[in-house]
Scaffold this motif. Sequence first.
Motif, PDB file in Angstrom:
ATOM      1  N   ARG A  16       0.713  -1.295   0.001  1.00  0.00           N
ATOM      2  CA  ARG A  16       0.108   0.029   0.032  1.00  0.00           C
ATOM      3  C   ARG A  16       0.971   1.345   0.113  1.00  0.00           C
ATOM      4  O   ARG A  16       0.446   2.217  -0.628  1.00  0.00           O
TER       5      ARG A  16
ATOM      6  N   THR B  97      -4.865  12.977   9.390  1.00  0.00           N
ATOM      7  CA  THR B  97      -4.636  11.895  10.379  1.00  0.00           C
ATOM      8  C   THR B  97      -3.991  12.438  11.639  1.00  0.00           C
ATOM      9  O   THR B  97      -2.773  13.060  11.148  1.00  0.00           O
TER      10      THR B  97
ATOM     11  N   ALA C 260       0.706   2.219   9.795  1.00  0.00           N
ATOM     12  CA  ALA C 260      -0.690   1.664   9.381  1.00  0.00           C
ATOM     13  C   ALA C 260      -1.459   2.934   9.015  1.00  0.00           C
ATOM     14  O   ALA C 260      -2.290   2.874   8.352  1.00  0.00           O
ATOM     15  N   ALA C 261      -1.262   3.850   9.975  1.00  0.00           N
ATOM     16  CA  ALA C 261      -2.250   5.034   9.873  1.00  0.00           C
ATOM     17  C   ALA C 261      -1.841   5.813   8.386  1.00  0.00           C
ATOM     18  O   ALA C 261      -2.908   6.339   7.783  1.00  0.00           O
TER      19      ALA C 261
ATOM     20  N   GLN D 239      -3.580   4.317   5.487  1.00  0.00           N
ATOM     21  CA  GLN D 239      -5.050   4.424   5.522  1.00  0.00           C
ATOM     22  C   GLN D 239      -5.447   5.787   5.433  1.00  0.00           C
ATOM     23  O   GLN D 239      -5.696   6.341   6.441  1.00  0.00           O
ATOM     24  N   THR D 240      -5.503   6.181   4.212  1.00  0.00           N
ATOM     25  CA  THR D 240      -6.074   7.622   3.999  1.00  0.00           C
ATOM     26  C   THR D 240      -7.482   7.828   4.110  1.00  0.00           C
ATOM     27  O   THR D 240      -8.395   7.294   3.631  1.00  0.00           O
ATOM     28  N   PRO D 241      -7.887   8.746   5.331  1.00  0.00           N
ATOM     29  CA  PRO D 241      -9.102   8.958   5.549  1.00  0.00           C
ATOM     30  C   PRO D 241      -9.787  10.050   4.541  1.00  0.00           C
ATOM     31  O   PRO D 241      -9.200  10.542   3.605  1.00  0.00           O
TER      32      PRO D 241
ATOM     33  N   LEU E 131      -7.661  -0.268  13.957  1.00  0.00           N
ATOM     34  CA  LEU E 131      -6.640  -0.197  12.715  1.00  0.00           C
ATOM     35  C   LEU E 131      -5.654  -1.539  12.922  1.00  0.00           C
ATOM     36  O   LEU E 131      -5.321  -1.960  11.614  1.00  0.00           O
TER      37      LEU E 131
ATOM     38  N   ALA F 199      -7.320  -4.579  11.611  1.00  0.00           N
ATOM     39  CA  ALA F 199      -7.467  -4.566  10.187  1.00  0.00           C
ATOM     40  C   ALA F 199      -6.513  -5.028   9.185  1.00  0.00           C
ATOM     41  O   ALA F 199      -6.271  -5.533   7.968  1.00  0.00           O
TER      42      ALA F 199
END
Length: 792
Positions: free
Chosen positions: A6, A266, A328-329, A332-334, A460, A463
């Motif tokens: 990713r 984030t 990890a954050a 994970q694009t919000p 998070l 996942a």
Amino acid sequence: MGLRERLAGRRVFMTGVTGFVGEALLERLLSDFPDTRIVALVRPRGGQDGAARLRRQLRKPAFAALRERLGEGAADTLAARVEVVDGDLASMPDLPADIDLVIHCAGEVSFDPPVDEGFATNLGGVQELLRAARAGGSSPHILHVSTAYVAGLRSGHIAEGRLAHDVDWAAEQAAAGRARQGAEDASRTPEQSAAFLAEAQAKHLRAGAQSVSRDAEDRRRQWVRDRLVRAGAERAQVLGWTDCYTFTKALTERYLEDSHGDLPLTILRPSIIESALARPFPGWIEGFKMAEPLILAYGRGEFPDFPASPDAVVDIIPVDLVVNAILAAAAQTPPAAEPAYYTVCSGFRNPLLFRELYEHVHEYFVAHPLPKWGRGPIAVPEWPFAGARAAEAKLRNGERVASVAGKVLEHVPRSEKVRRWASEFDRFEARVGFLRRYSDIYRAYTKAELVYVDDATKALHDALDDTDQADFGFDPACYDWKYYLQDVHFPAVTAILRKPRDPSPPRRAAANLPANADALAVFDLDGTLVSSTVIESYLWLRLADEAPAGRARELAGLAAALPRYLRAERTDRGHLIRSVYARYKGADPEELARIIDEVAGDILLRRVKPAAIRRVRAHREAGHRTVLLTGSVDFLVRPLAPLFDEVVASRLTVGPDGRFTGKLAASPLVGDARAAFLDHYAGRVGADLSASWAYGDSQSDIPMLRAVGNPVAVNPDLSLFRTAKANGWAIEEWPSTPGEPRAVVPSLRERSLFHVARAAAAATVSAGAPRAARGLTGAGSDAARSTTGGAR
């Protein structure tokens, strides 16, 4: 896809790569994300640009395993993977247009910065970062590393998400900026300036007006800083935060929430970040963080209690778990309209109570005590958890003891034993100051009995696929506290205190002096070269040929003047020299010369320290130009002239009657005047002061010692001793000559020899032969100095 996939192909802009979290994150990206492109903001410093600083960073222990894996040329390989951008948070270039992700780890991490600096770095740095991103045309995902303690002074469970407060970040930032000018203006009022001057004079008057002025200005600057530190702490607590650090971090978050616009955001909030659980290796830590100073102070036996609730949660998280959560954050694009919040902590899923932390610390140091070199292991105290009031009472008592002891030491005559006492007292005072600072900083934290909830962070983690959970997990329940603390963390942070110490004394001047024809070797006289004072020297001459009645009158008169002389010695050495030499009024120069040659000179030579003679000779052998720089009168130091290339001394004027007037021909060279003289003298003879040496024993010698590259404090008084220690100057003990004459009145044998010598001289003179009195060449009118060329 896994995290590696990713983040593959992403171009990541990082700040703070030279900091604790940033360094660990950079190591992980370089080790495990070969297809991620890294751009790092690095501030040039110390004459190095950002790229040079990064190369130095890559040689640190955190990257050792990676370098070993890559083999020869590893540093070049790693450096090639990082594009360095020179800049800092105050001013950075526009970001490249193809930046996909910004990970912002940099910031002010001190708990108590001046309020304007805290806002400028934390809030101002993020403002500059957003400006640079938009100016470059990129639309990156912004990942901001904050702190869990932005929650402030609350109790109970603290959920992830937007903070509940209505503080205006813009108004507080503007007020913080004005605070600097207000403090600067307040520090320059007549009343405050007078206070700084009085404090500086009390400490440094003997060193001269320039030294006093420099110290007064240093005190003013420190006063401004202290005022701004108090302003930040008090404003933070008024608004509900523990300190300026959490206050500015919280308002930075609010600015980001208000201003990120269409950029995905984030916010990641770690709790107390400590040493690594596993990566880059167990126990890895850079510098001391929040808990380490307290752990080490307890291990040294200096922490009798702590004002904390024993059942309060201490939220500690290893740095590698924080780094894994960042990765990890980052993957994970919000949505831009819905910022993501993650709290990386241990208190909710793997709580550690303060009482349990104390038990682990106590058990560890009982089993593995720190060494007190030469005195066996250090015993650690048992905390009664008596509460904040009892801990504060103990601290205040220690501060009172330190205050009284400090005043007593200032009035104790100098000696090697007193200097040892002073060193022990300075350590005690530093310990008390340390306890006060950390007590004040942590008091608010110990009152905040809260638990951080990490539901979003757990989701998070859950996942992640199984492989990523194994490689990049950040579940705080994955480790046992006893293992982490006693087997990993405590050994790492105490390792530096367990290394064998060099038992050698304080730094001394080099034994083998480097040859250098451009170097000076400048020596003070009284207290440095010889064990004497200006008053003693006067008495040698005045009493050498006095009858008992005359000696009694002279000693009585001197005793009456002694209190005034002592006051002058502590405040104005130049005044002391003038006062003592005024007593030479009416003396016959030729008679004094004979006394010097026949009696008093011998006393002076017998009081010269053997180590001083050896050092002067060593400098001459090295080709250095040796200079005796003294406030003593020229005829008194004449016996020492053959040791030096130049003698710079005071000179008394002679009246029409051929006798001394008791007045000096020029101002004595003391304090700042010595430094000014050396600067002029070095230019005149072509000497290099940076390669030169100077030797002194008292506070009044400090300006002279500062003027050279190799200052040496010899048997120093407390003021010089502390200055030398603070600046890393050489400190040496030169013992007095064994059996040297301690009385200032010549012995019966010395007086008898004198009378015989005088009678022989008188007979020679009456027979028409010239007198055998030695002379000194005169001094220039601009400086009281006497030059005698000594053969090398």
